[in-house]
Design a protein around this motif. Sequence first.
Motif, mmCIF file in Angstrom:
data_model
loop_
_atom_site.group_PDB
_atom_site.id
_atom_site.type_symbol
_atom_site.label_atom_id
_atom_site.label_comp_id
_atom_site.label_asym_id
_atom_site.label_seq_id
_atom_site.Cartn_x
_atom_site.Cartn_y
_atom_site.Cartn_z
ATOM 1 N N SER A 6 0.816 -1.216 0.000
ATOM 2 C CA SER A 6 0.000 0.000 0.000
ATOM 3 C C SER A 6 0.848 1.264 0.000
ATOM 4 C CB SER A 6 -0.921 0.025 1.228
ATOM 5 O OG SER A 6 -0.156 -0.110 2.421
ATOM 6 N N THR A 7 2.174 1.126 0.098
ATOM 7 C CA THR A 7 3.060 2.281 0.027
ATOM 8 C C THR A 7 3.016 2.859 -1.384
ATOM 9 O OG1 THR A 7 4.535 1.269 1.678
ATOM 10 C CG2 THR A 7 5.434 3.073 0.348
ATOM 11 N N ALA A 8 2.874 4.179 -1.478
ATOM 12 C CA ALA A 8 2.785 4.828 -2.785
ATOM 13 C C ALA A 8 3.961 4.425 -3.665
ATOM 14 C CB ALA A 8 2.735 6.345 -2.623
ATOM 15 N N GLY A 9 3.672 3.942 -4.857
ATOM 16 C CA GLY A 9 4.711 3.560 -5.805
ATOM 17 C C GLY A 9 5.114 2.108 -5.775
ATOM 18 N N VAL A 10 4.709 1.374 -4.714
ATOM 19 C CA VAL A 10 5.003 -0.060 -4.644
ATOM 20 C C VAL A 10 3.910 -0.805 -5.404
ATOM 21 C CG1 VAL A 10 5.233 -2.066 -3.132
ATOM 22 C CG2 VAL A 10 6.202 0.127 -2.442
ATOM 23 N N PRO A 11 4.278 -1.682 -6.324
ATOM 24 C CA PRO A 11 3.254 -2.406 -7.083
ATOM 25 C C PRO A 11 2.384 -3.285 -6.183
ATOM 26 C CG PRO A 11 5.427 -2.664 -8.086
ATOM 27 C CD PRO A 11 5.636 -2.041 -6.751
ATOM 28 N N GLY A 12 1.112 -3.425 -6.546
ATOM 29 C CA GLY A 12 0.216 -4.319 -5.838
ATOM 30 C C GLY A 12 -0.624 -3.627 -4.792
ATOM 31 N N ASN A 13 -1.303 -4.421 -4.000
ATOM 32 C CA ASN A 13 -2.190 -3.938 -2.947
ATOM 33 C C ASN A 13 -2.037 -4.818 -1.715
ATOM 34 O OD1 ASN A 13 -3.936 -1.950 -4.590
ATOM 35 N ND2 ASN A 13 -4.106 -3.842 -5.778
ATOM 36 N N ASP A 14 -2.348 -4.227 -0.556
ATOM 37 C CA ASP A 14 -2.371 -5.009 0.672
ATOM 38 C C ASP A 14 -3.546 -5.977 0.606
ATOM 39 O OD1 ASP A 14 -0.231 -3.590 1.710
ATOM 40 O OD2 ASP A 14 -1.516 -2.160 2.778
ATOM 41 N N GLU A 15 -3.234 -7.264 0.697
ATOM 42 C CA GLU A 15 -4.270 -8.285 0.674
ATOM 43 C C GLU A 15 -3.998 -9.297 1.776
ATOM 44 O OE1 GLU A 15 -5.218 -8.598 -4.073
ATOM 45 O OE2 GLU A 15 -3.294 -9.380 -3.347
ATOM 46 N N LYS A 16 -5.039 -9.929 2.238
ATOM 47 C CA LYS A 16 -4.921 -10.926 3.291
ATOM 48 C C LYS A 16 -3.981 -12.046 2.863
ATOM 49 C CE LYS A 16 -7.727 -14.039 6.145
ATOM 50 N NZ LYS A 16 -9.113 -14.531 6.410
ATOM 51 N N VAL A 51 11.965 -8.148 -2.707
ATOM 52 C CA VAL A 51 11.062 -8.661 -1.681
ATOM 53 C C VAL A 51 10.236 -9.804 -2.263
ATOM 54 C CG1 VAL A 51 9.201 -8.120 -0.064
ATOM 55 C CG2 VAL A 51 10.885 -6.360 -0.666
ATOM 56 N N GLY A 52 10.229 -10.929 -1.572
ATOM 57 C CA GLY A 52 9.375 -12.042 -1.954
ATOM 58 C C GLY A 52 8.096 -12.054 -1.155
ATOM 59 N N SER A 53 7.029 -12.511 -1.775
ATOM 60 C CA SER A 53 5.740 -12.613 -1.087
ATOM 61 C C SER A 53 5.055 -13.909 -1.503
ATOM 62 C CB SER A 53 4.847 -11.418 -1.426
ATOM 63 O OG SER A 53 4.428 -11.473 -2.788
ATOM 64 N N GLN A 54 3.927 -14.193 -0.851
ATOM 65 C CA GLN A 54 3.165 -15.409 -1.164
ATOM 66 C C GLN A 54 1.810 -15.065 -1.772
ATOM 67 O OE1 GLN A 54 3.115 -18.376 2.007
ATOM 68 N NE2 GLN A 54 4.791 -17.282 2.975
ATOM 69 N N GLU A 55 1.712 -13.924 -2.401
ATOM 70 C CA GLU A 55 0.410 -13.427 -2.802
ATOM 71 C C GLU A 55 -0.279 -14.304 -3.828
ATOM 72 O OE1 GLU A 55 0.578 -9.943 -5.755
ATOM 73 O OE2 GLU A 55 2.069 -9.539 -4.223
ATOM 74 N N ASN A 56 -1.565 -14.000 -4.005
ATOM 75 C CA ASN A 56 -2.428 -14.767 -4.913
ATOM 76 C C ASN A 56 -2.450 -16.237 -4.536
ATOM 77 O OD1 ASN A 56 -2.977 -12.390 -6.361
ATOM 78 N ND2 ASN A 56 -1.231 -12.711 -7.712
ATOM 79 N N ALA A 57 -2.735 -16.460 -3.248
ATOM 80 C CA ALA A 57 -2.946 -17.810 -2.716
ATOM 81 C C ALA A 57 -1.770 -18.743 -2.971
ATOM 82 C CB ALA A 57 -4.234 -18.408 -3.284
ATOM 83 N N GLY A 83 -1.460 -24.966 -8.643
ATOM 84 C CA GLY A 83 -1.026 -25.327 -7.302
ATOM 85 C C GLY A 83 -0.457 -24.143 -6.548
ATOM 86 N N TYR A 84 0.654 -24.362 -5.854
ATOM 87 C CA TYR A 84 1.259 -23.349 -5.000
ATOM 88 C C TYR A 84 2.756 -23.258 -5.306
ATOM 89 C CZ TYR A 84 -3.059 -24.636 -2.632
ATOM 90 O OH TYR A 84 -4.369 -24.936 -2.356
ATOM 91 N N PRO A 85 3.146 -22.533 -6.336
ATOM 92 C CA PRO A 85 4.572 -22.501 -6.702
ATOM 93 C C PRO A 85 5.463 -21.786 -5.703
ATOM 94 C CG PRO A 85 3.276 -21.014 -8.084
ATOM 95 C CD PRO A 85 2.305 -21.838 -7.320
ATOM 96 N N TYR A 86 4.906 -20.830 -4.926
ATOM 97 C CA TYR A 86 5.701 -20.050 -3.970
ATOM 98 C C TYR A 86 6.914 -19.408 -4.648
ATOM 99 C CZ TYR A 86 2.660 -21.995 -0.432
ATOM 100 O OH TYR A 86 1.559 -22.331 0.276
#
Length: 492
Positions: A409-419, A442-448, A482-485
Motif C-alpha cells: 500500500s506504500t505509494a509507488g510499490v506495485p500491488g495492494n495489501d491483501e490478506k 522482496v518475496g511474497s506469497q500473494e495470490n494464494a 497449485g502453490y509454486p511459492y
Amino acid sequence: MHRPLRLALATATAAALTGGLLTFSAVTATAADSTTVPQADFNGDGIGDTAFSADGAYVSGKAEAGQLVVLYGTKSGVSSAKRSTISQNTTGNPGTAETGDHFGAESAYADFNGDGYDDIAVGSPGEDVGSDKDGGGLAILWGSASGITGKGVTVSDPSPSGHDYWGKNLAAGDFDGDGKADLAVGSSNATIYVLKGGISSTGKPGGTYTIKPPIQGTDANGPLNLTAGNINGGPETDLVIDGYETQTDYGWNKNYYVPGTPSGLNMGASEVLKPGVITAIGDIDHDGYGDIVSGAYWNTTTEDGTTVPDSGKGGKVWVTHGSDGGPLTTSATGITQDTGNVPGTAEGNDFFGYELDLGDVNGDGYLDLAIGVAGENIGSATNTGAVDVLYGTANGLNTASGAQSFAQSTAGVPGNDEKNDYFGTDVKLDDVTGDGKADLLVGSQENAGNGGVTYLPSNGTKITTTGSRSIAPSTSGVSTTGYPYFGANFAD
C-alpha cells in the motif's frame, strides 16, 4: 490457503519452539553476507544477479517438482525479460522433474570450479533416490557468459542411509582460507557435511569432512539454516548454524557460531549465540569484523502461556557484533518494532525478523539491514506483510532516525495489501544495477501461494519506489497451478 510449514507453525504462535516439527519446506533463505557483501554474478558482466526458488511449481504436470529462477542484473535492474527458469527437465540439468522433488528449495552461490563465473548449488530435498524416499538431491549448475543455462552436475550424498532431505540447507564460503569455495550441506540429521572447494566437472569435491552441532537431528529434521560470513576478520569464512537445542520433551531455538580455521570449520571452538531461525552476517559498523543479525520472529509467550527466552512481542532481531575473538554475544542488542523509531508497533504474530539481509544501500561503507515483517496486519488485511530498512552507522544500526518501511500500500510499490500476502517472506539487498548501491528485492506469497517478487531500487541515498516493478511467475515461465511459492527463498 496452503502455506509453507514455517508460516503455519508461526501462526500457531511459535509451535516451532515447543516441539513442532519442521520439514525442508520450512527452511527459508539463509542470508549470507561477509564483510565485503559478496553477490552473485553468474554471467560475468560485472552486475549483480539474483536467484530464487519456485520449489512448489508444477513441471510437466508433476506437482511440487520445483524450479529455480535466475534474474540477471542490468542498468535498469531486474525483470522477467532477462532471466533463466530452470527445472530438472532443463537440458543439461541432472535428474528428472518428479512430484515432490522441490528442486530449488535451497540454493547457494559461489565460484565452485574457479572459472571466474559464479555457480549455484541447488537442493531438491524431496528427491527420491532409488528406493530411498525423500533422500534428497544436490546439483551444481555452472555459470557461464550466458549465465545459468541448466548445465550442471550431481553432487553425491556421502551418507544416503544416514539421513533424508540431503541438500535442504546450503551455505558457501572459504572455510579453510585456501582460496577455494567450500559448500556446507545440511539434511534431516544434525551432522553437517562440508564439501571442500575445487569441485570438479563430475561433482567430486576437493575433500569432505563433517561437523555435528548439539542440535536436534531427525526428530526436528536437522538444522534450520546455515549462514556463512567472516566474523573474526580472519582469512577463513565462519559459519552460523540455526537449530533446535537437543532436548527430549521440547525444543528451544539454539544457534552456534563455528569459526573457520586453516583446517576448516572447528566445532570445538563454537559458541552459543542469541536465538533466531534466520541469520545475516555482514560488517554493519565497518570495523573489519562481520556482525551477526538473528531473527527471532516469534512472540514473547506461546499459546499455552510459556515464556520464550530472548523474544519480543511480535518478533525480535538480535545484533551481535564481531571481533578478532569472535562474536561479542554478551553485549548483543535486541531490536523490536517498539525500539526507538523503528517503523510499526510490536503486535502479536507480526513476524518481525522473519527474514533478514544486509547490503550497502547508500554506498557509505556501512551495511544496512532489510527486515521482513511478513505477518504485519495493515487495516483489515491480516498477514499482508511489510519490510523495514534500518541504516548502518559507525555505531551500528540507526534505530533513532532514517528507517524506511514498505508495504504494497506504500505509494509507488506495485500491488495492494491483501490478506495472507506475507510480503517480506524473503528479502534480498543486492546491487542489481551495477551502480555500487544495494537494491531491495522482496518475496511474497500473494495470490494464494503463487508468489511474487518486488524490485525496489536504491537512488544512491535510500530505497525508492521510483522504477519499482513486480515480477510474477506467469511472466517468468512458472506455472501458477497449485502453490509454486515463486520468490519464497532467495539464494545466498
